[in-house]
Design an enzyme around this catalytic site. Structure first.
Site, PDB file in Angstrom:
ATOM      1  N   GLY A  34       0.993  -1.063  -0.210  1.00  0.00           N
ATOM      2  CA  GLY A  34      -0.251  -0.106  -0.283  1.00  0.00           C
ATOM      3  C   GLY A  34       0.603   1.108  -0.532  1.00  0.00           C
ATOM      4  O   GLY A  34       0.193   2.640   0.608  1.00  0.00           O
TER       5      GLY A  34
ATOM      6  N   ASP B 214     -10.587   0.035 -15.249  1.00  0.00           N
ATOM      7  CA  ASP B 214     -10.329   0.867 -13.502  1.00  0.00           C
ATOM      8  C   ASP B 214      -9.770   2.597 -13.628  1.00  0.00           C
ATOM      9  O   ASP B 214      -9.888   2.644 -12.848  1.00  0.00           O
ATOM     10  CB  ASP B 214     -10.258   0.190 -13.266  1.00  0.00           C
ATOM     11  CG  ASP B 214      -9.037  -0.223 -13.023  1.00  0.00           C
ATOM     12  OD1 ASP B 214      -8.558  -1.402 -14.480  1.00  0.00           O
ATOM     13  OD2 ASP B 214      -7.764  -0.407 -12.774  1.00  0.00           O
TER      14      ASP B 214
END
Length: 636
Positions: free
Chosen positions: A156, A291
């Site tokens: 992340g 996306d």
């Protein structure tokens, strides 16, 4: 008490997306499938000693923030990195799916992005997402704030090089007048470098992939969306998007199907307009998955993007795109394909016949926007002649054959004088042609560029077919990909038979022919009632405000990255300032390690700059065509 709060602490949040759409409230750690929700609550993971590297004043101004005041906040770096939660914000990650390189992949979601919330700044009735918000709110996010339910195997976080590239390109695109998300700050720490993005416009349900979470089982991949079989949530998401970002469509249409069709057409128009702008500045996105496309017509998710240097319609900026699916010339077609996937994702909310009719308009819409852009780039402002299509096509063909630099060639064309009025006696064609020839590729570069890309065995079979089975060869040779390969072989044979001097003569001949054609077209801009001098002045002014001096070429970004990796972030700040004014003439050559600005300095910056001055071999003006070493830069 309000007076004692800092500007960041005074931001007024109204997190409508989380109030309106289904929210997964679980804080269960690790990656997981999220069903029946558009967002998941998350807890950003703090960084060790976050430090602000750079701020974009225009982006921060969208939120009513002043960069100098932000820097006075002792907790600013923590707020901007997600290490400390801004009062009123509600960290969350968005759930979406997508088609990647043509294949449905199932659940994706924000694996490194954290929604903080929506800041109220006052409603505006225009729907231009580049400068105003139709709902009076801007969504702010941090990127690289740690794991979310959608992180899969990643941590992340965001690395230095990609963070710098995305930060700079977001602001560069805005300055070029191209709709885009915005970057407010760049933050580093002792462990990670991360990018904090203040996105221009609006909550994350703007992705095409937001609607693909309802995708049924894919026939090819066997994957499905995590919220398949939930048309109620699809309708809820669609209502939210239209009411929030397209309020004028919501007001005009009482019939739901008509409203939805009008919405889809507007998304189609914005997408066509966006990709036409990309093509006009030589921008290649690199990863045009569903996306990574916005229903607001914004450029989002800057990954392996690239601005084209030498004009090549087959330009691929993403080194991992081996088949060229997302090449420069393919971008309009990919955008249409992605729109078709959006139409499918809307299911019963959009009638297939209406969707098909709208999709059929896409290429004509795109071609109209693109031709309009190219007319402005060539200063063809007063007349729209049928020959303009041929003039543009011939220009691009000439650029391709000669390997001319895309950005610099267009910028030079404003110096071509019109043959009308007094300008007829001041023909600058020869001098301009010489400048353009300097921007053309070398013999060795063109040899490399024209080397066939087809597998050698396959190509050899096709060539042998010309002798053994001419009829079959003619059929195969008419296939677009084979025709391209044969054209490359023909050009390569010509290049192998000439030297550098002869090449320059050929390049000069090509450009003299095109400029002669261009000047004839410029003469059509004046009629009997026109003042030729005024027409010429307006043409030059328009061209110089349409064709940039500087774009974020790979070598410019690479110089900033290499300096930053040595702890010197001043180059990032300098490049940001240059890119904020891309149409301004550089008064003197600006070297990548030479300029000085009022910037945020870390203690070791000056010492590193002195070391860099002694060792840096990449000293290139920002408005130069790339040096040979730049061709070795690989972005994936």
């Amino acid at each position: 008490m309000a007076q004692s709060l800092t500007p960041l602490q005074r931001l007024k949040f109204n997190n409508t997306a989380l109030k309106t759409l289904p929210l997964d409230s679980s804080l269960e750690p690790g990656s997981r499938t999220v069903t029946g929700a558009c967002f998941s609550r998350v807890e950003p993971q703090p960084l060790l000693k976050p430090t602000i590297v750079a701020l974009s004043e225009p982006a921060l101004a969208l939120l009513g923030l002043n960069a100098d005041e932000v820097l006075l906040d002792q907790h600013a770096a923590e707020y901007l990195s997600g290490s400390r939660v801004i009062p009123g914000s509600e960290p969350a990650a968005h759930c979406y799916c997508g088609h990647q390189f043509g294949q449905f992949t199932g659940q994706l979601g924000d694996g490194a992005v954290c929604y903080l919330g929506e800041v109220e700044t006052g409603a505006d009735q225009t729907s231009d997402p580049t400068s105003t918000s139709p709902c009076g709110r801007w969504e702010i996010q941090v990127k690289g704030a740690g794991r979310t339910p959608y992180s899969r195997q990643s941590d992340g976080r965001k690395v230095l090089r990609s963070s710098i590239r995305e930060f700079l390109c977001s602001e560069a695109m805005f300055a070029l007048g191209i709709p885009t998300t915005r970057a407010g700050s760049l933050v580093t720490s002792d462990l990670y470098v991360q990018r904090d993005v203040f996105y221009s416009g609006n909550p994350r349900p703007e992705r095409f992939g937001s609607f693909e979470i309802f995708h049924s089982v894919d026939d090819f991949t066997g994957r499905q969306g995590p919220s398949v079989g939930r048309p109620d949530i699809c309708a809820q998401l669609l209502d939210y998007v239209i009411e929030t970002f397209y309020p004028e469509i919501q007001r005009r249409h009482l019939d739901r199907q008509e409203r939805n069709a009008t919405f889809f057409r507007e998304v189609t128009v914005r997408t066509a307009k966006l990709v036409a702008l990309w093509q006009s500045v030589g921008f290649c996105h690199g990863v045009l998955n569903t996306d990574n496309m916005s229903i607001l017509g914004l450029t989002i998710d800057y990954g392996p993007f690239g601005f084209m240097d030498r004009f090549d319609p087959e330009f691929v900026c993403n080194a991992s795109d081996k088949k060229g699916r997302y090449s420069y010339e393919a971008q309009p077609y990919v955008c249409r394909w992605n729109l078709a996937r959006l139409a499918e994702a809307l299911g019963t909310e959009l009638q297939p016949a209406r969707a098909g009719a709208i999709l059929d308009e896409f290429m004509s819409l795109y071609e109209g926007f693109y031709l309009g852009n190219m007319r402005r780039k060539l200063g063809l402002l007063r007349q729209q002649e049928p020959e303009d299509v041929e003039l543009v096509a011939d220009l691009l063909k000439t650029m391709h054959i000669t390997g001319a630099d895309f950005t610099n060639t267009f910028r030079l064309l404003s110096a071509v004088s019109s043959p009308a009025g007094e300008q007829a006696e001041r023909d600058s064609s020869d001098s301009v042609v010489e400048l353009i020839v300097e921007q053309c590729a070398s013999l060795e570069e063109l040899k490399v560029a024209n080397h066939p890309t087809m597998q050698p065995g396959e190509l050899e079979m096709i060539l042998s077919m010309a002798e053994t089975n001419p009829g079959m060869f003619n059929m195969v040779a008419n296939q677009p990909e084979v025709a391209k390969q044969l054209e490359k072989i023909g050009r390569l044979k010509e290049l192998l038979m000439i030297n550098e001097v002869e090449l320059k003569m050929k390049q000069r001949d090509h450009w003299q022919r095109w400029v002669k054609h261009y000047r004839r077209r410029l003469a059509c801009e004046c009629d009997e009632a026109s003042d030729p001098a005024a027409v010429e002045k307006e043409r030059v002014r328009s061209m110089n405000s349409t064709n940039p001096v500087v774009v974020l070429r790979n070598y410019i970004a690479q110089n900033a990255i290499e300096a930053a990796e040595r702890g010197d972030f001043s180059e990032v700040q300098v490049v940001l300032k240059v890119l904020e004014n891309p149409y301004s003439v550089l008064e003197s050559p600006v070297w990548s390690d030479q300029a000085d600005v009022n910037s945020i300095k870390r203690p070791e910056v000056m010492e590193n700059k002195q070391r860099k001055a002694a060792s840096d071999t990449h000293r290139i003006p920002y408005n130069s065509k790339p040096p040979a070493w730049a061709r070795m830069i690989c972005v994936t």
